[in-house]
Each structure stands twice: as C-alpha cells, then as structure tokens.
Design a protein around this motif. Structure first.
Motif, PDB file in Angstrom:
ATOM      1  N   ARG A  28       0.823  -1.211   0.000  1.00 20.87           N
ATOM      2  CA  ARG A  28       0.000   0.000   0.000  1.00 20.87           C
ATOM      3  C   ARG A  28       0.854   1.257   0.000  1.00 20.87           C
ATOM      4  N   ARG A  29       1.923   1.257   0.761  1.00 20.41           N
ATOM      5  CA  ARG A  29       2.744   2.453   0.903  1.00 20.41           C
ATOM      6  C   ARG A  29       3.690   2.680  -0.269  1.00 20.41           C
ATOM      7  N   ALA A  30       4.214   1.595  -0.859  1.00 21.66           N
ATOM      8  CA  ALA A  30       5.275   1.743  -1.854  1.00 21.66           C
ATOM      9  C   ALA A  30       4.839   1.478  -3.286  1.00 21.66           C
ATOM     10  N   ARG A  31       3.784   0.680  -3.507  1.00 20.49           N
ATOM     11  CA  ARG A  31       3.473   0.247  -4.868  1.00 20.49           C
ATOM     12  C   ARG A  31       2.086   0.641  -5.356  1.00 20.49           C
ATOM     13  N   LEU A  32       1.119   0.675  -4.487  1.00 19.93           N
ATOM     14  CA  LEU A  32      -0.256   0.925  -4.897  1.00 19.93           C
ATOM     15  C   LEU A  32      -0.371   2.263  -5.631  1.00 19.93           C
ATOM     16  N   GLY A  33      -0.903   2.227  -6.840  1.00 19.27           N
ATOM     17  CA  GLY A  33      -1.105   3.436  -7.620  1.00 19.27           C
ATOM     18  C   GLY A  33       0.149   4.032  -8.202  1.00 19.27           C
ATOM     19  N   ARG A  34       1.308   3.385  -8.011  1.00 18.80           N
ATOM     20  CA  ARG A  34       2.571   3.952  -8.462  1.00 18.80           C
ATOM     21  C   ARG A  34       3.205   3.190  -9.614  1.00 18.80           C
ATOM     22  N   LEU A 116      -6.583  -1.992   1.310  1.00 18.02           N
ATOM     23  CA  LEU A 116      -5.728  -1.201   0.433  1.00 18.02           C
ATOM     24  C   LEU A 116      -6.343   0.102  -0.061  1.00 18.02           C
ATOM     25  N   LEU A 117      -7.605   0.072  -0.461  1.00 14.52           N
ATOM     26  CA  LEU A 117      -8.126   1.159  -1.271  1.00 14.52           C
ATOM     27  C   LEU A 117      -9.041   2.120  -0.530  1.00 14.52           C
ATOM     28  N   GLY A 118      -9.759   1.649   0.456  1.00 16.16           N
ATOM     29  CA  GLY A 118     -10.760   2.469   1.094  1.00 16.16           C
ATOM     30  C   GLY A 118     -11.988   2.602   0.211  1.00 16.16           C
ATOM     31  N   PRO A 119     -13.055   3.210   0.717  1.00 20.74           N
ATOM     32  CA  PRO A 119     -14.263   3.385  -0.083  1.00 20.74           C
ATOM     33  C   PRO A 119     -14.001   4.252  -1.311  1.00 20.74           C
ATOM     34  N   ARG A 120     -14.479   3.811  -2.457  1.00 24.85           N
ATOM     35  CA  ARG A 120     -14.329   4.558  -3.707  1.00 24.85           C
ATOM     36  C   ARG A 120     -15.710   4.821  -4.316  1.00 24.85           C
ATOM     37  N   LEU A 121     -15.778   5.782  -5.232  1.00 21.63           N
ATOM     38  CA  LEU A 121     -17.052   6.137  -5.849  1.00 21.63           C
ATOM     39  C   LEU A 121     -17.571   5.021  -6.737  1.00 21.63           C
ATOM     40  N   ASP A 122     -16.690   4.386  -7.482  1.00 21.88           N
ATOM     41  CA  ASP A 122     -17.101   3.316  -8.389  1.00 21.88           C
ATOM     42  C   ASP A 122     -16.237   2.096  -8.144  1.00 21.88           C
ATOM     43  N   GLU A 123     -16.893   0.961  -7.974  1.00 18.61           N
ATOM     44  CA  GLU A 123     -16.233  -0.316  -7.712  1.00 18.61           C
ATOM     45  C   GLU A 123     -16.784  -1.298  -8.752  1.00 18.61           C
ATOM     46  N   CYS A 124     -15.936  -1.761  -9.653  1.00 18.55           N
ATOM     47  CA  CYS A 124     -16.418  -2.526 -10.808  1.00 18.55           C
ATOM     48  C   CYS A 124     -15.659  -3.836 -10.953  1.00 18.55           C
ATOM     49  N   SER A 125     -16.328  -4.786 -11.616  1.00 21.26           N
ATOM     50  CA  SER A 125     -15.684  -6.064 -11.930  1.00 21.26           C
ATOM     51  C   SER A 125     -16.081  -6.475 -13.337  1.00 21.26           C
ATOM     52  N   PHE A 126     -15.167  -7.183 -14.006  1.00 19.17           N
ATOM     53  CA  PHE A 126     -15.390  -7.674 -15.352  1.00 19.17           C
ATOM     54  C   PHE A 126     -14.770  -9.064 -15.460  1.00 19.17           C
ATOM     55  N   LEU A 127     -15.516  -9.997 -16.019  1.00 21.56           N
ATOM     56  CA  LEU A 127     -15.006 -11.341 -16.280  1.00 21.56           C
ATOM     57  C   LEU A 127     -14.790 -11.460 -17.783  1.00 21.56           C
ATOM     58  N   PHE A 128     -13.545 -11.720 -18.195  1.00 22.14           N
ATOM     59  CA  PHE A 128     -13.170 -11.758 -19.613  1.00 22.14           C
ATOM     60  C   PHE A 128     -12.977 -13.205 -20.066  1.00 22.14           C
ATOM     61  N   LEU A 129     -13.603 -13.538 -21.197  1.00 26.11           N
ATOM     62  CA  LEU A 129     -13.479 -14.856 -21.800  1.00 26.11           C
ATOM     63  C   LEU A 129     -12.947 -14.679 -23.221  1.00 26.11           C
ATOM     64  N   ARG A 219     -11.814   7.137  -8.142  1.00 26.36           N
ATOM     65  CA  ARG A 219     -11.245   8.027  -7.128  1.00 26.36           C
ATOM     66  C   ARG A 219     -11.934   7.834  -5.776  1.00 26.36           C
ATOM     67  N   PRO A 220     -11.249   8.187  -4.674  1.00 27.42           N
ATOM     68  CA  PRO A 220     -11.831   8.010  -3.332  1.00 27.42           C
ATOM     69  C   PRO A 220     -13.072   8.873  -3.126  1.00 27.42           C
ATOM     70  N   ALA A 233     -20.038   2.800   3.029  1.00 25.76           N
ATOM     71  CA  ALA A 233     -19.333   2.380   1.813  1.00 25.76           C
ATOM     72  C   ALA A 233     -18.330   1.268   2.103  1.00 25.76           C
ATOM     73  N   LEU A 234     -17.741   1.292   3.290  1.00 22.46           N
ATOM     74  CA  LEU A 234     -16.744   0.285   3.636  1.00 22.46           C
ATOM     75  C   LEU A 234     -17.365  -1.099   3.761  1.00 22.46           C
ATOM     76  N   VAL A 235     -18.624  -1.180   4.192  1.00 17.41           N
ATOM     77  CA  VAL A 235     -19.267  -2.482   4.412  1.00 17.41           C
ATOM     78  C   VAL A 235     -20.288  -2.824   3.317  1.00 17.41           C
ATOM     79  N   ALA A 236     -20.230  -2.126   2.188  1.00 13.20           N
ATOM     80  CA  ALA A 236     -21.175  -2.409   1.101  1.00 13.20           C
ATOM     81  C   ALA A 236     -21.012  -3.849   0.617  1.00 13.20           C
ATOM     82  N   TRP A 237     -22.145  -4.481   0.321  1.00  9.75           N
ATOM     83  CA  TRP A 237     -22.155  -5.886  -0.116  1.00  9.75           C
ATOM     84  C   TRP A 237     -23.079  -5.977  -1.322  1.00  9.75           C
TER      85      TRP A 237
END
Length: 337
Positions: A28-34, A116-129, A219-220, A233-237
């Motif tokens: 989180r401190r050294a690599r995330l987003g970098r 790692l990320l904290g609550p964000r405005l948009d949280e998305c997933s995609f499954l690619f075949l 973005r956060p 937002a942290l406990v969204a399911w």
C-alpha cells in the motif's frame, strides 16, 4: 484488522498473494497506484473464486449482461446467439459487474477495499473470456483515474504496458512503431494478481483460451474517515438476490465470514445496520473486517463469544456459494455499461 494468513488459523482472501499484514502495508505504501506489480499466488485458493471457462460461458448464455469486443468494435446486445460465434472467431467476451453473481469474488473485493483502497465512488468487476487467436480486443488504451487489479484464472495473457500518460489523454491510443523507454511486455500466468495503476497504457493479446477478472476502483469518496457515509461504503455488499446453484458443505472445523463488517466501539456495523455485541464477542468481531475464515473455537468461553455472530449470520460453518442465479437478471448493474 488482519491481512493474509495467521498462525492462529485466520485466513483472509488476500493470503493467496500477501504473506501477512506487513506485506499488505508495504504494498500500500510503496506500490499501490505507483507502478505495475505482478503478484504470484502463494496458495491455490484463487481457483475457488469463479466458475471455469465453460461455467463462465454458461453464465453469459443464461441472461446475464455481457459484451463482445473485437478490434475496438463493441457489441452490447448481450444476444446469446452471438456468444459462441464471437468466441470461435477470437473475439473478447466480458461480463460487467459480475461480482453481483459471484459472492466469493465480492468477498475478495471487500478485502481489497478494506486493506488497500478504502471506499471509492465506483467499484467494478469484469469477467473476460477469450478463445485467443492472437488478436487484440480493445487495442492499446488506458482506463483513466482507476486503480485496477487483474486476476488470471485460466490460460495466459500477454500484456504490453507503456509509460503513464497525462490526465485528459484520450483513452484509445496508437501503438508506437518503435516503443521507447518505459514500454514492456508481461505474460500473466494462472493465479497471478496484477496491479495496474491509473493512466497506464495497456494492450492485451491472448494466443489461446483465457479466463480472467478485472477489478477496478475510481477516485476516493469525499467522506470523513470514520463517518457514517464512509462506514456504509466500507461495508457495502453488492450481491444480487437469487438462487444458489450449489450449497457449500458444512464444515466441522472452520467458520466463514458471511458479510462485511466494521467495529465501532461496542457495535458491529454491517450493510443492514449495527449490532450491539456483548463484551465477550467484541475481540473476535474486530478481526472480521477482511472477511476471513478461521478455526471453530473449542473452549466454552470462546463458543459463547461466537454465539451472537452466528445468530445474526455474521459467520457460519459454510463457505459462501460460488455462484448466484439472480432472481431478476434484467435489474443487474452490468446492463448500464
């Protein structure tokens, strides 16, 4: 809260790629987003997150939203009659917001969100075949101000990465004739978790069958840390209601966290509200934020502490189901993409 696997048997969804809390903190401190990072698997638990290739094809054909991409041309009709023809020709098929039908994937997203990320405005997933033919589906592009994690499930993908572009750069890019400094090509093997930072140009080519997940966060949120909106937002399911295709077996030795939680003093907050816990249950409740599994307690006092969490469905002796058949497929968020 704890990340990774612990000597006392608590295992978070992140333990497949991180050795423990210190490894998560360093990342989180050294690599995330970098910088792009490839994390190889440390155990085989990633195999239980999603159906295999045939199962993913069946999900798309069952009425879930899907799209087809082929050389930057998109078919958003989700017509099941076009599905197998697209795969046979080497097109890229993807299911947006697939976590709504895959609870174990949603659990991994909760762990990434919390650790790692904290609550964000948009949280998305995609499954690619892809039944790869060596062609690109989306071409060289960037995803903007998005932190992404990719998980390779079957087969391999060849990924070309370029140096980060400036904010505001058009998403679709022309591949340079002679790539210079900052360009590189990676091969993602099964089980690999790959972090792609914001504004990073990338192109994906498959030379054979590939099944992969892409998880993205924008973005956060502008919310006070620890405030009501931040906590919600942290406990969204975000899992759809529906029918479970296969009920997981009951375990005599392990318990599994069923929903996201976060402790607030004497209360345990979930997406459905706050539960006031007796003092004996609070220590255990503080360890559930990453939705770990853990050994069933043996002592009488430990079992008594567990009682309120079992009674309210916070933990259970069964894993989450692999897949949900949504009761209302047309209400899924994937149709908005």
């Amino acid at each position: 809260m704890s990340a990774g696997a612990h000597r006392d048997g608590f295992v978070s969804p992140l333990a497949t790629w991180f050795a423990g809390p210190a490894a998560v903190t360093r990342f989180r401190r050294a690599r995330l987003g970098r910088a792009p990072v490839v994390l190889p698997p440390r155990n085989p638990d990633w195999r239980q997150l999603a159906p295999d290739f045939a199962g993913a094809v069946a999900m798309a054909a069952s009425g879930l939203p899907f799209q087809i991409a082929d050389d930057r041309r998109y078919d958003r009709s989700a017509d099941p009659r076009r599905l197998r023809r697209a795969l046979a020709s080497g097109g890229t098929v993807f299911l947006p917001q697939v976590h709504q039908a895959l609870p174990r994937l949603m659990r991994l997203m909760v762990a990434l969100r919390v650790a790692l990320l904290g609550p964000r405005l948009d949280e998305c997933s995609f499954l690619f075949l892809v039944e790869g033919r060596g062609r690109t589906g989306m071409g060289l592009h960037h995803d903007g101000a998005v932190d992404a994690f990719w998980l390779q499930l079957e087969g391999r993908r060849t990924v070309t990465l370029g140096p980060r572009v400036a904010p505001g750069t058009p998403a679709d890019l022309d591949r340079p004739v002679r790539p210079g400094a900052g360009w590189r090509t990676l091969e993602l093997a099964p089980g690999t978790l790959f972090h792609l930072p914001p504004w990073t140009p990338h192109d994906v080519v498959c030379h054979g069958r590939s099944l992969a997940l892409s998880l993205t966060w924008s973005r956060p949120r502008r919310a006070r840390r620890g405030g009501a909106a931040w906590t919600r937002a942290l406990v969204a399911w975000d899992v759809a209601s529906g029918r479970v295709d296969t009920i997981p077996p009951t375990s005599r030795s392990r318990l599994f966290t069923q929903v996201p939680t976060t402790p607030r003093g004497a209360r345990l907050v979930t997406a459905d509200g706050a539960l006031r816990l007796p003092p004996a249950a609070r220590r255990l409740a503080r360890r559930l934020a990453l939705m770990p599994s853990f050994p069933a307690p043996a002592g009488g006092r430990a079992r008594a502490a567990l009682g309120p969490l079992l009674a309210h469905g916070i933990v259970a002796p069964q894993d989450l189901p692999l897949r949900i058949a949504p009761a209302e497929p047309r209400a899924l968020d994937g149709w908005r993409f």
